[in-house]
Motif scaffolding. Structure first.
Motif, mmCIF file in Angstrom:
data_model
loop_
_atom_site.group_PDB
_atom_site.id
_atom_site.type_symbol
_atom_site.label_atom_id
_atom_site.label_comp_id
_atom_site.label_asym_id
_atom_site.label_seq_id
_atom_site.Cartn_x
_atom_site.Cartn_y
_atom_site.Cartn_z
ATOM 1 N N ILE A 106 0.842 -1.207 0.000
ATOM 2 C CA ILE A 106 0.000 0.000 0.000
ATOM 3 C C ILE A 106 0.872 1.250 0.000
ATOM 4 N N GLN A 107 1.919 1.250 0.824
ATOM 5 C CA GLN A 107 2.817 2.404 0.942
ATOM 6 C C GLN A 107 3.485 2.745 -0.383
ATOM 7 N N VAL A 108 4.122 1.760 -1.020
ATOM 8 C CA VAL A 108 4.838 2.062 -2.260
ATOM 9 C C VAL A 108 3.870 2.389 -3.394
ATOM 10 N N TYR A 109 2.697 1.779 -3.372
ATOM 11 C CA TYR A 109 1.718 2.094 -4.408
ATOM 12 C C TYR A 109 1.267 3.548 -4.287
ATOM 13 N N ILE A 110 0.949 3.985 -3.069
ATOM 14 C CA ILE A 110 0.494 5.368 -2.865
ATOM 15 C C ILE A 110 1.598 6.360 -3.261
ATOM 16 N N ILE A 111 2.826 6.091 -2.826
ATOM 17 C CA ILE A 111 3.931 7.000 -3.160
ATOM 18 C C ILE A 111 4.129 7.071 -4.669
ATOM 19 N N SER A 112 4.171 5.917 -5.319
ATOM 20 C CA SER A 112 4.405 5.918 -6.764
ATOM 21 C C SER A 112 3.214 6.470 -7.535
ATOM 22 N N ARG A 113 2.042 6.310 -6.998
ATOM 23 C CA ARG A 113 0.832 6.857 -7.644
ATOM 24 C C ARG A 113 0.848 8.386 -7.594
ATOM 25 N N VAL A 114 1.169 8.912 -6.404
ATOM 26 C CA VAL A 114 1.191 10.362 -6.224
ATOM 27 C C VAL A 114 2.381 10.992 -6.963
ATOM 28 N N PHE A 118 1.778 6.359 -11.219
ATOM 29 C CA PHE A 118 1.843 4.925 -11.511
ATOM 30 C C PHE A 118 0.467 4.286 -11.331
ATOM 31 N N ARG A 119 0.158 3.381 -12.230
ATOM 32 C CA ARG A 119 -1.063 2.573 -12.119
ATOM 33 C C ARG A 119 -0.733 1.160 -12.579
ATOM 34 N N PHE A 120 -1.395 0.216 -11.946
ATOM 35 C CA PHE A 120 -1.273 -1.159 -12.414
ATOM 36 C C PHE A 120 -2.088 -1.311 -13.684
ATOM 37 N N THR A 121 -1.648 -2.219 -14.529
ATOM 38 C CA THR A 121 -2.410 -2.506 -15.733
ATOM 39 C C THR A 121 -3.628 -3.355 -15.355
ATOM 40 N N VAL A 122 -4.591 -3.390 -16.221
ATOM 41 C CA VAL A 122 -5.774 -4.229 -16.003
ATOM 42 C C VAL A 122 -5.349 -5.688 -15.899
ATOM 43 N N ASP A 123 -4.396 -6.106 -16.737
ATOM 44 C CA ASP A 123 -3.900 -7.482 -16.688
ATOM 45 C C ASP A 123 -3.280 -7.804 -15.336
ATOM 46 N N PHE A 124 -2.433 -6.894 -14.820
ATOM 47 C CA PHE A 124 -1.820 -7.145 -13.518
ATOM 48 C C PHE A 124 -2.892 -7.253 -12.441
ATOM 49 N N ASN A 125 -3.841 -6.331 -12.444
ATOM 50 C CA ASN A 125 -4.913 -6.374 -11.436
ATOM 51 C C ASN A 125 -5.644 -7.710 -11.478
#
Length: 186
Positions: A106-114, A118-125
């Motif tokens: 969650i931490q790295v996703y929020i940092i990289s998103r902001v 960054f967003r995950f691809t639909v395939d990755f999700n």
């Protein structure tokens, strides 16, 4: 995507067959580590995804951000694992490990998103959520069924589903099954 496709079936195998693996590799005295291994293995799926994201920081030349990020995760990892051990023994350490990498994800996703949009691809999700669902089912059946032989039957079915999904995904991305078939034909 590739990392999750390869790792997920292995994690499920570890969760389902941990008592057998421990007996073969070690001895009956190590069976107390089963609960730790189940929970720690569960955290590995989040670890794989979060590591992939955290290397974006290095790729972008943000080594200071990477180091701060890693320091923070190590601090709450220590807290989770000490609290886990204090409350639940080895099982708590495993739960602390899983919680660490859930929070890290969650931490790295929020940092990289902001910072980098960054967003995950639909395939990755899709891949991640399907494998996570299979992992959660595996842990639930493992905990609920306890010492019953049914945990191996249901676990093997879940491993089979994960392997089938992973091989299909790897074939789509890398042609791995086609390559193996070609080698055997020669």
């Amino acid at each position: 995507e590739i990392g999750i496709l390869i790792l997920a079936p292995l994690i499920l195998m570890c969760i389902v067959f941990v008592p057998l693996i421990v007996r073969i590799l070690y001895s009956e005295r190590f069976l107390g580590a089963n609960d730790y291994i189940i929970w720690a293995a569960s955290g590995m799926l989040f670890k794989m995804a979060s590591w992939a994201i955290s290397f974006i920081f290095i790729a972008k030349g943000e080594s200071k951000l990477f180091m701060i990020n890693e320091t923070v995760v190590n601090i709450y990892s220590l807290v989770f694992q000490i609290l886990g051990y204090w409350l639940l023994g080895l099982k708590g350490v495993g739960i602390g490990y899983a919680l660490t990498f859930l929070c890290y994800f969650i931490q790295v996703y929020i940092i990289s998103r902001v910072k980098y949009r960054f967003r995950f691809t639909v395939d990755f999700n899709r891949i991640f959520l399907i494998q996570l669902f299979l992992l959660i089912l595996c842990v639930i059946f493992k905990v609920v069924l306890g010492a019953s032989w049914m945990k191996y039957v249901i676990g093997t079915l879940l491993i089979g589903a994960s392997m089938w999904y992973s091989l299909s995904g790897l074939e789509k991305r890398m042609g791995i099954i086609s390559s193996i078939r070609l080698r055997f034909r020669k």
